[in-house]
Design a protein around this motif. Structure first.
Motif, PDB file in Angstrom:
ATOM      1  N   GLY A   1       2.395   3.597  -2.096  1.00 53.74           N
ATOM      2  CA  GLY A   1       2.676   4.378  -3.283  1.00 53.74           C
ATOM      3  C   GLY A   1       2.901   3.624  -4.569  1.00 53.74           C
ATOM      4  O   GLY A   1       3.499   4.158  -5.489  1.00 53.74           O
ATOM      5  N   TRP A   2       2.442   2.397  -4.685  1.00 51.13           N
ATOM      6  CA  TRP A   2       2.625   1.654  -5.929  1.00 51.13           C
ATOM      7  C   TRP A   2       1.717   2.215  -7.004  1.00 51.13           C
ATOM      8  O   TRP A   2       0.535   2.433  -6.793  1.00 51.13           O
ATOM      9  CB  TRP A   2       2.334   0.174  -5.727  1.00 51.13           C
ATOM     10  CG  TRP A   2       2.397  -0.590  -7.011  1.00 51.13           C
ATOM     11  CD1 TRP A   2       1.342  -1.017  -7.755  1.00 51.13           C
ATOM     12  CD2 TRP A   2       3.569  -0.969  -7.715  1.00 51.13           C
ATOM     13  NE1 TRP A   2       1.793  -1.667  -8.880  1.00 51.13           N
ATOM     14  CE2 TRP A   2       3.162  -1.650  -8.884  1.00 51.13           C
ATOM     15  CE3 TRP A   2       4.931  -0.811  -7.486  1.00 51.13           C
ATOM     16  CZ2 TRP A   2       4.070  -2.161  -9.805  1.00 51.13           C
ATOM     17  CZ3 TRP A   2       5.820  -1.329  -8.407  1.00 51.13           C
ATOM     18  CH2 TRP A   2       5.389  -1.997  -9.546  1.00 51.13           C
ATOM     19  N   ASP A   3       2.266   2.440  -8.181  1.00 48.76           N
ATOM     20  CA  ASP A   3       1.491   2.900  -9.329  1.00 48.76           C
ATOM     21  C   ASP A   3       1.985   2.132 -10.547  1.00 48.76           C
ATOM     22  O   ASP A   3       3.076   2.382 -11.044  1.00 48.76           O
ATOM     23  CB  ASP A   3       1.673   4.409  -9.539  1.00 48.76           C
ATOM     24  CG  ASP A   3       0.882   4.944 -10.711  1.00 48.76           C
ATOM     25  OD1 ASP A   3       0.110   4.181 -11.333  1.00 48.76           O
ATOM     26  OD2 ASP A   3       1.040   6.140 -11.014  1.00 48.76           O
ATOM     27  N   SER A   4       1.185   1.162 -11.023  1.00 45.93           N
ATOM     28  CA  SER A   4       1.622   0.321 -12.145  1.00 45.93           C
ATOM     29  C   SER A   4       1.764   1.119 -13.433  1.00 45.93           C
ATOM     30  O   SER A   4       2.426   0.676 -14.363  1.00 45.93           O
ATOM     31  CB  SER A   4       0.653  -0.841 -12.354  1.00 45.93           C
ATOM     32  OG  SER A   4      -0.626  -0.356 -12.692  1.00 45.93           O
ATOM     33  N   ALA A   5       1.178   2.303 -13.509  1.00 48.46           N
ATOM     34  CA  ALA A   5       1.291   3.136 -14.704  1.00 48.46           C
ATOM     35  C   ALA A   5       2.589   3.956 -14.710  1.00 48.46           C
ATOM     36  O   ALA A   5       2.958   4.514 -15.738  1.00 48.46           O
ATOM     37  CB  ALA A   5       0.095   4.075 -14.807  1.00 48.46           C
ATOM     38  N   TYR A   6       3.281   3.998 -13.574  1.00 47.81           N
ATOM     39  CA  TYR A   6       4.526   4.751 -13.508  1.00 47.81           C
ATOM     40  C   TYR A   6       5.572   4.085 -14.392  1.00 47.81           C
ATOM     41  O   TYR A   6       5.718   2.864 -14.404  1.00 47.81           O
ATOM     42  CB  TYR A   6       5.036   4.834 -12.065  1.00 47.81           C
ATOM     43  CG  TYR A   6       6.276   5.670 -11.924  1.00 47.81           C
ATOM     44  CD1 TYR A   6       6.197   7.053 -11.919  1.00 47.81           C
ATOM     45  CD2 TYR A   6       7.532   5.084 -11.834  1.00 47.81           C
ATOM     46  CE1 TYR A   6       7.347   7.834 -11.808  1.00 47.81           C
ATOM     47  CE2 TYR A   6       8.670   5.850 -11.718  1.00 47.81           C
ATOM     48  CZ  TYR A   6       8.570   7.224 -11.713  1.00 47.81           C
ATOM     49  OH  TYR A   6       9.707   7.992 -11.610  1.00 47.81           O
TER      50      TYR A   6
ATOM     51  N   ARG B   1       5.667  -4.720  -6.882  1.00 52.73           N
ATOM     52  CA  ARG B   1       5.575  -4.300  -5.480  1.00 52.73           C
ATOM     53  C   ARG B   1       5.641  -5.494  -4.540  1.00 52.73           C
ATOM     54  O   ARG B   1       5.814  -5.346  -3.339  1.00 52.73           O
ATOM     55  CB  ARG B   1       4.293  -3.524  -5.250  1.00 52.73           C
ATOM     56  CG  ARG B   1       3.038  -4.360  -5.446  1.00 52.73           C
ATOM     57  CD  ARG B   1       1.830  -3.529  -5.213  1.00 52.73           C
ATOM     58  NE  ARG B   1       0.613  -4.233  -5.572  1.00 52.73           N
ATOM     59  CZ  ARG B   1      -0.567  -3.793  -5.265  1.00 52.73           C
ATOM     60  NH1 ARG B   1      -0.694  -2.667  -4.584  1.00 52.73           N
ATOM     61  NH2 ARG B   1      -1.632  -4.457  -5.619  1.00 52.73           N
TER      62      ARG B   1
ATOM     63  N   ASP C   1       0.808  -1.229   0.000  1.00 55.40           N
ATOM     64  CA  ASP C   1       0.000   0.000   0.000  1.00 55.40           C
ATOM     65  C   ASP C   1       0.841   1.279   0.000  1.00 55.40           C
ATOM     66  O   ASP C   1       0.320   2.360   0.163  1.00 55.40           O
ATOM     67  CB  ASP C   1      -0.922   0.003   1.220  1.00 55.40           C
ATOM     68  CG  ASP C   1      -0.165  -0.142   2.529  1.00 55.40           C
ATOM     69  OD1 ASP C   1       1.055  -0.370   2.504  1.00 55.40           O
ATOM     70  OD2 ASP C   1      -0.812  -0.038   3.581  1.00 55.40           O
TER      71      ASP C   1
ATOM     72  N   GLU D   1      -1.389  -5.343 -13.286  1.00 51.92           N
ATOM     73  CA  GLU D   1      -1.486  -4.160 -12.419  1.00 51.92           C
ATOM     74  C   GLU D   1      -0.465  -4.192 -11.284  1.00 51.92           C
ATOM     75  O   GLU D   1      -0.314  -3.201 -10.560  1.00 51.92           O
ATOM     76  CB  GLU D   1      -2.904  -3.994 -11.871  1.00 51.92           C
ATOM     77  CG  GLU D   1      -3.397  -5.120 -11.011  1.00 51.92           C
ATOM     78  CD  GLU D   1      -4.132  -6.211 -11.791  1.00 51.92           C
ATOM     79  OE1 GLU D   1      -4.669  -7.112 -11.132  1.00 51.92           O
ATOM     80  OE2 GLU D   1      -4.152  -6.168 -13.039  1.00 51.92           O
TER      81      GLU D   1
ATOM     82  N   SER E   1       5.565  -3.356 -13.529  1.00 49.65           N
ATOM     83  CA  SER E   1       5.855  -2.225 -14.398  1.00 49.65           C
ATOM     84  C   SER E   1       7.115  -2.561 -15.188  1.00 49.65           C
ATOM     85  O   SER E   1       8.100  -3.043 -14.621  1.00 49.65           O
ATOM     86  CB  SER E   1       6.068  -0.957 -13.568  1.00 49.65           C
ATOM     87  OG  SER E   1       6.248   0.156 -14.412  1.00 49.65           O
TER      88      SER E   1
END
Length: 143
Positions: free
Chosen positions: A54-59, A125, A52, A108, A111
């Motif tokens: 700050g993971w962002d798969s779009a980064y 992550r 939880d 998701e 990356s």
């Protein structure tokens, strides 16, 4: 006359193939395309953060992070029938291919990372222990 006709026919067939190939790539900059053979066999890294944090798969990562740990290898890509990437098959755990496990990491949760101009890795992550808890998807699972 036969030679002229044969030469003309061969040239038109070759040109048609080149045009068809260019049409397939129409709208794409070839430098931006990635072949699966440049991904499979690559490493999987963890960013060592909790699920939880700050993971962002779009980064988009532009390099492998210095504090990332290599935790597996990319065995395969999983696509839906309409061509969408669903996830990757990762080989995790074990040593020298003994007691390793194959798991699917959903798209998701990964990356893509360019290692250099020709090879790629994925970062996730999940840590190694979390990946080892996922369901094993050996060859029999797909049948």
């Amino acid at each position: 006359m036969k030679r002229l006709f044969a030469s003309t026919l061969a040239l038109s067939i070759a040109a048609t193939g080149a045009v068809a190939q260019d049409m397939l790539m129409d709208g794409y900059d070839r430098a931006e395309l990635i072949r699966t053979r440049d991904i499979t066999g690559g490493n999987i890294y963890t960013i060592n953060e909790a699920d939880d944090e700050g993971w962002d798969s779009a980064y988009v990562y532009d390099a492998v992070g210095p504090d990332w740990n290599q935790i597996g290898e990319i065995e395969d890509l999983v696509l839906s029938r309409d061509g969408q990437l669903i996830g990757i098959v990762a080989e995790v755990g074990g040593f020298l291919d003994i007691a390793d496990k194959h798991v699917v990491i959903p798209v998701e949760n990964v990356s893509l990372v360019a290692v250099d101009d020709e090879t790629y890795s994925y970062v996730t992550r999940y840590n190694e222990e979390q990946l080892e808890q996922l369901e094993d998807v050996d060859e029999g699972w797909w049948d």
